[in-house]
Write a protein that holds these residues in place. Structure first.
Motif, short mmCIF file in Angstrom:
data_model
loop_
_atom_site.label_atom_id
_atom_site.label_comp_id
_atom_site.label_asym_id
_atom_site.label_seq_id
_atom_site.Cartn_x
_atom_site.Cartn_y
_atom_site.Cartn_z
N LEU A 276 16.44 8.01 17.38
CA LEU A 276 17.59 7.54 18.15
C LEU A 276 18.26 8.68 18.89
CD1 LEU A 276 19.18 5.03 15.60
CD2 LEU A 276 17.55 4.56 17.44
N ALA A 277 18.40 9.84 18.25
CA ALA A 277 19.04 10.99 18.89
C ALA A 277 18.28 11.41 20.14
CB ALA A 277 19.14 12.16 17.90
N ALA A 278 16.95 11.30 20.11
CA ALA A 278 16.15 11.65 21.29
C ALA A 278 16.44 10.73 22.46
CB ALA A 278 14.67 11.61 20.93
N HIS A 279 17.02 9.56 22.17
CA HIS A 279 17.38 8.61 23.22
C HIS A 279 18.89 8.56 23.43
CE1 HIS A 279 13.41 6.65 23.86
NE2 HIS A 279 13.19 7.16 22.67
N GLY A 280 19.61 9.54 22.89
CA GLY A 280 21.03 9.60 23.10
C GLY A 280 21.84 8.57 22.34
N ILE A 281 21.31 8.09 21.22
CA ILE A 281 21.98 7.06 20.43
C ILE A 281 22.45 7.66 19.11
CG2 ILE A 281 21.73 4.84 19.25
CD1 ILE A 281 19.54 4.16 21.29
N ASP A 282 23.72 7.49 18.79
CA ASP A 282 24.30 7.93 17.53
C ASP A 282 24.93 6.72 16.84
OD1 ASP A 282 25.58 9.10 15.39
OD2 ASP A 282 26.84 10.43 16.58
N LEU A 283 24.39 6.34 15.70
CA LEU A 283 24.91 5.17 14.99
C LEU A 283 26.20 5.48 14.24
CD1 LEU A 283 21.62 3.70 13.45
CD2 LEU A 283 22.70 3.13 15.64
N GLN A 284 26.54 6.75 14.12
CA GLN A 284 27.76 7.17 13.40
C GLN A 284 27.80 6.58 11.98
OE1 GLN A 284 30.91 6.02 16.14
NE2 GLN A 284 30.80 8.00 17.18
N GLY A 285 26.65 6.66 11.35
CA GLY A 285 26.56 6.21 9.96
C GLY A 285 26.33 4.73 9.78
N GLY A 286 26.11 4.01 10.87
CA GLY A 286 25.88 2.57 10.79
C GLY A 286 24.62 2.22 10.01
N ARG A 287 24.52 0.99 9.63
CA ARG A 287 23.45 0.51 8.76
C ARG A 287 22.12 0.39 9.51
NH1 ARG A 287 22.62 -5.30 6.22
NH2 ARG A 287 21.62 -4.80 4.23
N VAL A 288 21.03 0.74 8.84
CA VAL A 288 19.69 0.53 9.36
C VAL A 288 18.91 -0.28 8.33
CG1 VAL A 288 17.52 1.58 10.11
CG2 VAL A 288 19.70 2.69 10.65
N THR A 289 18.43 -1.44 8.75
CA THR A 289 17.58 -2.26 7.89
C THR A 289 16.15 -2.22 8.42
OG1 THR A 289 18.11 -4.26 9.17
CG2 THR A 289 19.47 -3.78 7.23
N ALA A 290 15.21 -2.50 7.55
CA ALA A 290 13.80 -2.39 7.93
C ALA A 290 12.97 -3.48 7.28
CB ALA A 290 13.25 -1.02 7.53
N LEU A 291 11.97 -3.93 8.02
CA LEU A 291 10.97 -4.87 7.51
C LEU A 291 9.63 -4.15 7.54
CD1 LEU A 291 10.63 -8.01 6.76
CD2 LEU A 291 9.63 -8.17 9.06
N MET A 292 8.99 -4.04 6.38
CA MET A 292 7.75 -3.27 6.32
C MET A 292 6.96 -3.62 5.08
SD MET A 292 9.17 0.48 5.08
CE MET A 292 10.07 0.74 6.61
N ASN A 293 5.73 -3.13 5.04
CA ASN A 293 4.92 -3.19 3.83
C ASN A 293 5.16 -1.93 3.02
OD1 ASN A 293 3.76 -5.62 4.59
ND2 ASN A 293 2.03 -4.63 5.61
N ALA A 294 5.12 -2.06 1.71
CA ALA A 294 5.24 -0.91 0.83
C ALA A 294 3.86 -0.37 0.48
CB ALA A 294 5.97 -1.32 -0.46
N ARG A 295 3.84 0.85 -0.02
CA ARG A 295 2.60 1.40 -0.58
C ARG A 295 2.24 0.65 -1.85
NH1 ARG A 295 0.21 6.51 0.26
NH2 ARG A 295 0.90 7.41 2.24
N VAL A 296 0.95 0.32 -1.98
CA VAL A 296 0.44 -0.33 -3.18
C VAL A 296 -0.71 0.51 -3.71
CG1 VAL A 296 -0.63 -2.40 -4.15
CG2 VAL A 296 1.14 -2.62 -2.40
N LEU A 297 -0.52 1.08 -4.88
CA LEU A 297 -1.52 1.98 -5.49
C LEU A 297 -1.91 3.09 -4.52
CD1 LEU A 297 -3.77 -0.60 -7.39
CD2 LEU A 297 -1.88 0.78 -8.27
N GLY A 298 -0.91 3.63 -3.82
CA GLY A 298 -1.12 4.78 -2.96
C GLY A 298 -1.59 4.47 -1.55
N TYR A 299 -1.80 3.18 -1.23
CA TYR A 299 -2.29 2.82 0.11
C TYR A 299 -1.26 1.98 0.83
CZ TYR A 299 -5.20 1.02 3.88
OH TYR A 299 -5.70 0.71 5.12
N VAL A 300 -1.09 2.23 2.13
CA VAL A 300 -0.19 1.42 2.94
C VAL A 300 -0.79 1.22 4.32
CG1 VAL A 300 1.15 3.37 3.86
CG2 VAL A 300 2.21 1.10 3.66
#
Length: 244
Positions: A73-97
């Motif tokens: 975000l900083a590289a694009h001139g965006i500062d969240l000022q501590g705002g929340r970041v949520t994410a949707l993703m897969n987790a590692r399972v037995l070391g693989y993701v």
């Protein structure tokens, strides 16, 4: 376990319309997490649900997922000022993701959504992060800049629906090219709290999910090749860890 985390038991579908029609779907699950409050799992579950900063975004962002998001975000001139970041993703399972698509919703200190980071991974180990600004319905458009499939050139425009999930999850990405839509992917699901019981149920319903997803994509690629679909040349410059 941290109460802010959730699971989405998902139904994922890919549809290709040209040069041949090919469609497939499968069930999986994804984690929805707050980057400032990562899930704390019982010790015996940790090998099946790990989150590592090095699996995402730019190495220069540091050792945490939150630090890497802030660096992009900083590289694009965006500062969240501590705002929340949520994410949707897969987790590692037995070391693989393997995360075909990871999403980060970036809110400022007032709670307003500033942008979404949509990070795409391919099966060659490359990754690319698109920074997009969605409208009120969660929709955005961006040029395709990353080699994902050997059967699709690096051109065209993605139309995305990336609304932050609530009780329901409804993500859609459609590739448009020359007035046509040769490829579309959807991911839909329902929210469940990330309790120990629900995590175990998800693991049993979709065991080794990241490995299975990667295998399914490769199998579909073999089928397309066997049907004579031409292979698009892979760019000589690997496009890793950049944001547009």
């Amino acid at each position: 376990m941290n109460g802010s985390a959730a699971l989405y038991r998902t139904r994922i579908r890919h549809v290709r319309t040209e040069p041949v029609h090919n469609a497939f779907g499968y069930r999986s699950y994804s984690w929805f997490i707050d980057l400032d409050a990562l899930p704390r799992l019982p010790w015996w579950l940790r090998p099946f649900a790990g989150f590592r900063a090095e699996d995402h975004l730019e190495p220069g962002g540091g050792r945490t997922l939150r630090g890497r998001v802030d660096a992009v975000l900083a590289a694009h001139g965006i500062d969240l000022q501590g705002g929340r970041v949520t994410a949707l993703m897969n987790a590692r399972v037995l070391g693989y993701v393997f995360n075909p698509l990871s999403l980060f919703w970036c809110h400022d200190s007032t709670g307003d959504l500033r942008c979404v980071l949509a990070e795409v991974h391919n099966t060659y180990g490359g990754r690319h992060c698109y920074l997009v600004r969605t409208d009120r319905s969660g929709c955005a458009v961006t040029d395709k800049r990353f080699y994902v499939s050997p059967f699709n050139e690096v051109d065209g425009v993605y139309a995305m629906r990336l609304a932050e999930p609530a009780e329901g999850l409804d993500i859609r990405v459609v590739l448009h090219r020359d007035g046509r839509a040769p490829f579309a992917a959807t991911m839909r699901g329902r929210r469940r709290p990330a309790t120990t019981a629900n995590v175990v149920c998800a693991l049993l319903a979709a065991p080794l999910a990241p490995l299975t997803v990667a295998a399914r994509i490769r199998v579909q690629g073999i089928r397309l090749w066997a049907r004579g679909v031409p292979i698009a040349p892979r760019p000589t410059t690997d496009q890793k860890e950049t944001a547009q």
